[in-house]
Write a protein that holds these residues in place. Structure first.
Motif, PDB file in Angstrom:
ATOM      1  N   ILE A 251       0.844  -1.202   0.000  1.00 10.44           N
ATOM      2  CA  ILE A 251       0.000   0.000   0.000  1.00 10.44           C
ATOM      3  C   ILE A 251       0.879   1.251   0.000  1.00 10.44           C
ATOM      4  CG2 ILE A 251      -1.669   1.321   1.379  1.00 10.44           C
ATOM      5  CD1 ILE A 251      -2.842  -1.425   2.200  1.00 10.44           C
ATOM      6  N   ARG A 265       1.953  14.254 -13.930  1.00 11.51           N
ATOM      7  CA  ARG A 265       0.840  15.043 -14.477  1.00 11.51           C
ATOM      8  C   ARG A 265       1.097  16.536 -14.332  1.00 11.51           C
ATOM      9  NH1 ARG A 265      -2.171  11.088 -11.840  1.00 11.51           N
ATOM     10  NH2 ARG A 265      -2.535  12.491 -10.108  1.00 11.51           N
ATOM     11  N   TYR A 306     -19.258   6.282 -11.906  1.00 15.40           N
ATOM     12  CA  TYR A 306     -18.736   5.843 -10.621  1.00 15.40           C
ATOM     13  C   TYR A 306     -19.149   6.815  -9.518  1.00 15.40           C
ATOM     14  CZ  TYR A 306     -15.474   4.433  -7.007  1.00 15.40           C
ATOM     15  OH  TYR A 306     -14.929   4.015  -5.822  1.00 15.40           O
ATOM     16  N   GLU A 386      -6.411  16.170  -5.283  1.00 18.88           N
ATOM     17  CA  GLU A 386      -6.810  15.394  -6.457  1.00 18.88           C
ATOM     18  C   GLU A 386      -6.381  16.072  -7.752  1.00 18.88           C
ATOM     19  OE1 GLU A 386     -10.878  14.296  -6.842  1.00 18.88           O
ATOM     20  OE2 GLU A 386     -11.008  13.754  -4.729  1.00 18.88           O
TER      21      GLU A 386
ATOM     22  N   LYS B 171      -2.981   0.614 -11.561  1.00 23.37           N
ATOM     23  CA  LYS B 171      -4.281   1.096 -12.029  1.00 23.37           C
ATOM     24  C   LYS B 171      -4.122   2.370 -12.863  1.00 23.37           C
ATOM     25  CE  LYS B 171      -5.679   3.106  -7.523  1.00 23.37           C
ATOM     26  NZ  LYS B 171      -4.589   3.055  -6.646  1.00 23.37           N
ATOM     27  N   THR B 172      -3.046   3.122 -12.617  1.00 21.83           N
ATOM     28  CA  THR B 172      -2.792   4.317 -13.438  1.00 21.83           C
ATOM     29  C   THR B 172      -2.510   3.918 -14.887  1.00 21.83           C
ATOM     30  OG1 THR B 172      -1.623   5.122 -11.489  1.00 21.83           O
ATOM     31  CG2 THR B 172      -1.534   6.487 -13.445  1.00 21.83           C
ATOM     32  N   ASP B 184      -7.168  12.297 -14.550  1.00 26.37           N
ATOM     33  CA  ASP B 184      -6.113  13.053 -13.904  1.00 26.37           C
ATOM     34  C   ASP B 184      -6.040  12.814 -12.407  1.00 26.37           C
ATOM     35  OD1 ASP B 184      -4.230  14.434 -15.101  1.00 26.37           O
ATOM     36  OD2 ASP B 184      -5.176  16.396 -14.952  1.00 26.37           O
ATOM     37  N   GLN B 185      -7.153  12.403 -11.856  1.00 26.96           N
ATOM     38  CA  GLN B 185      -7.234  12.386 -10.403  1.00 26.96           C
ATOM     39  C   GLN B 185      -7.014  10.987  -9.850  1.00 26.96           C
ATOM     40  OE1 GLN B 185      -9.940  13.769 -12.231  1.00 26.96           O
ATOM     41  NE2 GLN B 185      -8.985  15.783 -12.214  1.00 26.96           N
ATOM     42  N   ALA B 186      -5.925  10.850  -9.109  1.00 22.71           N
ATOM     43  CA  ALA B 186      -5.536   9.548  -8.590  1.00 22.71           C
ATOM     44  C   ALA B 186      -6.671   8.907  -7.796  1.00 22.71           C
ATOM     45  CB  ALA B 186      -4.300   9.696  -7.725  1.00 22.71           C
ATOM     46  N   ASP B 187      -7.348   9.688  -6.956  1.00 19.82           N
ATOM     47  CA  ASP B 187      -8.400   9.130  -6.102  1.00 19.82           C
ATOM     48  C   ASP B 187      -9.547   8.576  -6.936  1.00 19.82           C
ATOM     49  OD1 ASP B 187      -6.770  10.048  -4.250  1.00 19.82           O
ATOM     50  OD2 ASP B 187      -8.151  11.474  -3.333  1.00 19.82           O
ATOM     51  N   ASN B 188      -9.755   9.172  -8.076  1.00 19.68           N
ATOM     52  CA  ASN B 188     -10.873   8.744  -8.905  1.00 19.68           C
ATOM     53  C   ASN B 188     -10.599   7.448  -9.642  1.00 19.68           C
ATOM     54  OD1 ASN B 188     -12.730  10.642  -8.279  1.00 19.68           O
ATOM     55  ND2 ASN B 188     -11.970  12.098  -9.792  1.00 19.68           N
ATOM     56  N   ASP B 190     -10.474   4.753  -8.575  1.00 17.44           N
ATOM     57  CA  ASP B 190     -11.309   3.685  -8.018  1.00 17.44           C
ATOM     58  C   ASP B 190     -12.385   3.240  -9.006  1.00 17.44           C
ATOM     59  OD1 ASP B 190      -9.795   3.879  -5.811  1.00 17.44           O
ATOM     60  OD2 ASP B 190     -11.253   5.047  -4.651  1.00 17.44           O
ATOM     61  N   PHE B 191     -12.721   4.124  -9.950  1.00 19.43           N
ATOM     62  CA  PHE B 191     -13.772   3.747 -10.899  1.00 19.43           C
ATOM     63  C   PHE B 191     -13.322   2.588 -11.786  1.00 19.43           C
ATOM     64  CE2 PHE B 191     -12.693   5.073 -15.189  1.00 19.43           C
ATOM     65  CZ  PHE B 191     -11.627   5.923 -14.985  1.00 19.43           C
ATOM     66  N   GLY B 217      -3.613  -1.540  -3.302  1.00 22.82           N
ATOM     67  CA  GLY B 217      -2.842  -0.300  -3.266  1.00 22.82           C
ATOM     68  C   GLY B 217      -2.175   0.022  -4.587  1.00 22.82           C
ATOM     69  N   ILE B 218      -1.974  -0.994  -5.439  1.00 23.26           N
ATOM     70  CA  ILE B 218      -1.241  -0.720  -6.673  1.00 23.26           C
ATOM     71  C   ILE B 218      -2.075  -0.955  -7.924  1.00 23.26           C
ATOM     72  CG2 ILE B 218       0.767  -1.333  -8.080  1.00 23.26           C
ATOM     73  CD1 ILE B 218       2.354  -1.642  -5.597  1.00 23.26           C
TER      74      ILE B 218
END
Lengths: 423, 223
Positions: A251, A265, A306, A386, B171-172, B184-188, B190-191, B217-218
């Protein structure tokens, strides 16, 4: 006002003042010369008459002018000045049936017996009023001819001369950095314009050189940053793959990877901003915004789904604009990203396409944003990590490149209206 | 399969080499223009990775040299210069692909495999994994001789997994491959998870012998 009309106006006014002044001076000088000439003539006649009177005493008795242009009258004895006296007067002239100006010389001389006599000689001179009249007519003619000839010269000659200047202007207007298009060569009969053309061309070339070295610098700088980033990310990916680490450590590695990706980015966004501002997206094509918006809305659909955000596109008209396709995509992309990021679960995004504009509205925080600062680099409304804080700065930068205006308004939803300049 | 890496950055050269050797490729490396030219002249490769900015030369000139010698290598340009000019020039000169730094290793593998596959004109353009057969051209999937209907994104996801078996895919990398630059958004990211859930279900229903595991996590790993 065009240069040639401008100069003509001032020339006409100046001539209107200069010509009467010149005419006045000319008149005075000419008249002076004429009087001088006549007076000399009268003096000459006096010498001849006196010489004749000495030879022929009969002449001493010429009391009337008659056909002569003089009179001699005996004077009582006395002391007289023998100075010549000139005077101007007028006298009726049968030919003209009018009074005409004459010049008279009055003097006193002694005959051979020593008796004083008065001699008066007259001569007709120019008519001043007629002279003035003639002069005025002649000068008016001169003025009109001068103005006409200036007009003609201006129209044909100046137009030809300024042609090269307009060609230089055209070169400047069409010049765009980075396109490498050489200005058209200029050959002018005027040295100044040739110099100007040469200087302008050299200046443009200097700009091109500076521009391309700047472009080179940006690319080199990006190279220097991207390669270490690539090594870090790839090493980390390989490391995570090769090791069977406990979950907590994986993690942590994931978090490092995410941070590195954020750095990538950020670097890419900064690079894009520099490139837009350096106008390095030169190629243009007619972009169909209806298609592009539909396509990008579709690309975002998974991400939106999502977050349970609905995206709707309403097309009132078909919108086309000539610009760089990549930049058009980046424009909508960043607006969409912004609308998704600052939205809430179950929110909505709507596109409204009109003839010369499109509007993107999104639900979100129930407070209007400050339109003064939202387009600034690294401005973040919410304290989220973000976003890069560069999305709207990129949007603004693209808009500036094509004179596109952006209006932000808040009306229960955040609205960005993108207005394209009319062709 | 032999691959030549012409890259001046030792760190990057190493990590690419290690990653490719895991895929059982025979990897050789060159660190500058001259050694690159030397290796290209002496041996044949299946694929050549060329960096544009090299000491004592430009990668594009190297590319022109390969084309002059009428070599059949698949060529991929890897460059930190994300300049459109260079990309167009490179592809015009006959490069098969252009990858801008930084890239994900999974993405590099995918590009290499596609480039080699396109070069080998043996008609076998299909990607096979156990009882799955993917046709990248037709964008179709056959499981146990039966057609499996997937949407565009599901197909892209599956293709990326199948071309990178047993590799850890972040996942990126996955999101960038399937959804492009929009994520662009790492948190997103999750989709991505919900998309993979759908794909897993479809594959399971079709009895595909494929296992997509989440690496917490990866990202994911397919085996």
């Amino acid at each position: 006002m065009k240069l040639q009309n401008y100069t003509l106006r001032y020339l006409a006014i100046t001539l209107l003042v200069v010509i009467p002044i010149w005419a006045g001076l000319f008149y005075v000088l000419i008249l002076d010369e004429v009087y001088d000439n006549i007076d000399d003539d009268l003096k000459n006649s006096k010498i001849i008459i006196i010489r004749q009177a000495f030879a022929d005493e009969k002449l001493l008795n010429t009391p009337e002018f008659g056909i002569n242009k003089f009179t001699i009258k005996p004077l009582p004895k006395g002391d007289y000045s023998s100075k010549d006296e000139f005077s101007s007067s007028s006298e009726f002239m049968e030919y003209d049936d009018d009074d005409e100006p004459i010049r008279t010389l009055t003097t006193v001389f002694n005959d051979k017996n020593g008796n004083p006599h008065e001699l008066i000689i007259k001569a007709s001179i120019v008519e001043e009023d007629e002279l003035l009249e003639d002069l005025a007519v002649a000068l008016l003619g001169l003025y009109v001819m001068l103005v006409i000839s200036i007009l003609v010269v201006n129209h044909f000659l100046l137009k030809r001369i300024w042609k090269s200047f307009h060609a230089i202007l055209g070169n400047l207007k069409n010049f765009k950095l980075g396109t490498g298009i050489k200005p058209k060569p200029i050959k002018s009969p005027i040295d100044e314009f040739n110099t100007l053309a040469k200087e302008v061309e050299e200046m443009l070339q200097r700009n091109e050189v500076i521009y391309s070295s700047q472009k080179q610098f940006i690319e080199n700088a990006s190279h220097e940053l991207q390669t270490p980033l690539a090594i870090s990310i790839n090493k980390l990916e390989l490391f995570a793959e090769n090791n069977t680490l406990p979950e907590e450590q994986m993690i942590e590695i994931g978090k490092i990877a995410d941070t590195l990706n954020r750095l990538v980015r950020l670097n890419k966004s900064l690079l894009m901003l520099s490139k837009i501002e350096n106008q390095q997206y030169a190629e243009e094509e007619l972009v169909n915004f209806n298609e592009l918006i539909q396509q990008l809305a579709d690309d975002f659909s998974d991400l939106a789904a999502y977050k349970e955000i609905s995206i709707t596109v309403t097309e009132n008209a078909s919108l086309h604009f000539s610009m760089n396709k990549g930049l058009a995509t980046a424009l909508i992309n960043n607006l969409l990203k912004n609308a998704v990021t600052h939205n809430h679960q179950g929110g909505s995004i709507t596109f409204l396409i009109d003839e010369n504009s499109f509007t993107i509205s999104n639900s979100g925080a129930n407070l209007p944003l400050n339109p003064e600062v939202i387009f600034n680099r690294f401005y973040r409304h919410t304290n989220t990590n973000e976003s890069t804080g560069l999305g709207l700065a990129i949007v603004k930068s693209i808009a500036n490149t094509y004179s596109i205006s952006i209006a932000y308004s808040f009306n229960n939803s955040h609205q960005f209206k993108i207005i394209f300049p009319k062709k | 399969m032999k691959i030549l890496i012409i890259e001046d950055e030792a760190g990057l050269r190493e990590v690419i080499q290690q990653s490719l050797e895991k895929e059982k490729y025979i990897v050789e490396t060159a660190h500058d223009f001259i050694s690159g030219l030397d290796k290209l002249g002496s041996y044949d490769y299946d694929c050549v990775l060329i960096d544009i900015m090299l000491p004592n030369g430009n990668g594009l000139d190297l590319l022109a040299e390969i084309k002059k010698q009428r070599k059949q290598e698949a060529i991929i340009i890897i460059s930190a210069k994300d300049a459109v000019d260079d990309k167009v020039k490179g592809l015009d000169l006959g490069a098969d692909d252009y990858l801008s730094k930084p890239f994900h290793l999974a993405e590099l593998h995918a590009r290499i495999k596609s480039a080699i596959r396109r070069k080998s004109h043996n008609g076998d353009n299909l990607v096979v994994w156990k009882n799955l057969t993917l046709s990248p051209e037709q964008r179709s999937v056959i499981v146990n001789d039966e057609n499996l209907v997937l949407n565009r994104k599901e197909f892209d996801l599956l293709y990326y997994f199948v071309i990178n078996p047993n590799r850890l895919i972040s996942k990126t990398a996955l999101a960038e491959y399937v959804w492009g630059d929009h994520t662009d958004q790492a948190d997103n990211l999750d989709f991505v998870y919900s998309q993979i859930k759908n794909l897993r279900k479809k594959l399971k229903d079709a009895n595909a012998e494929i296992d997509i595991q989440a690496v917490y996590g990866i990202g994911y790993k397919m085996s």
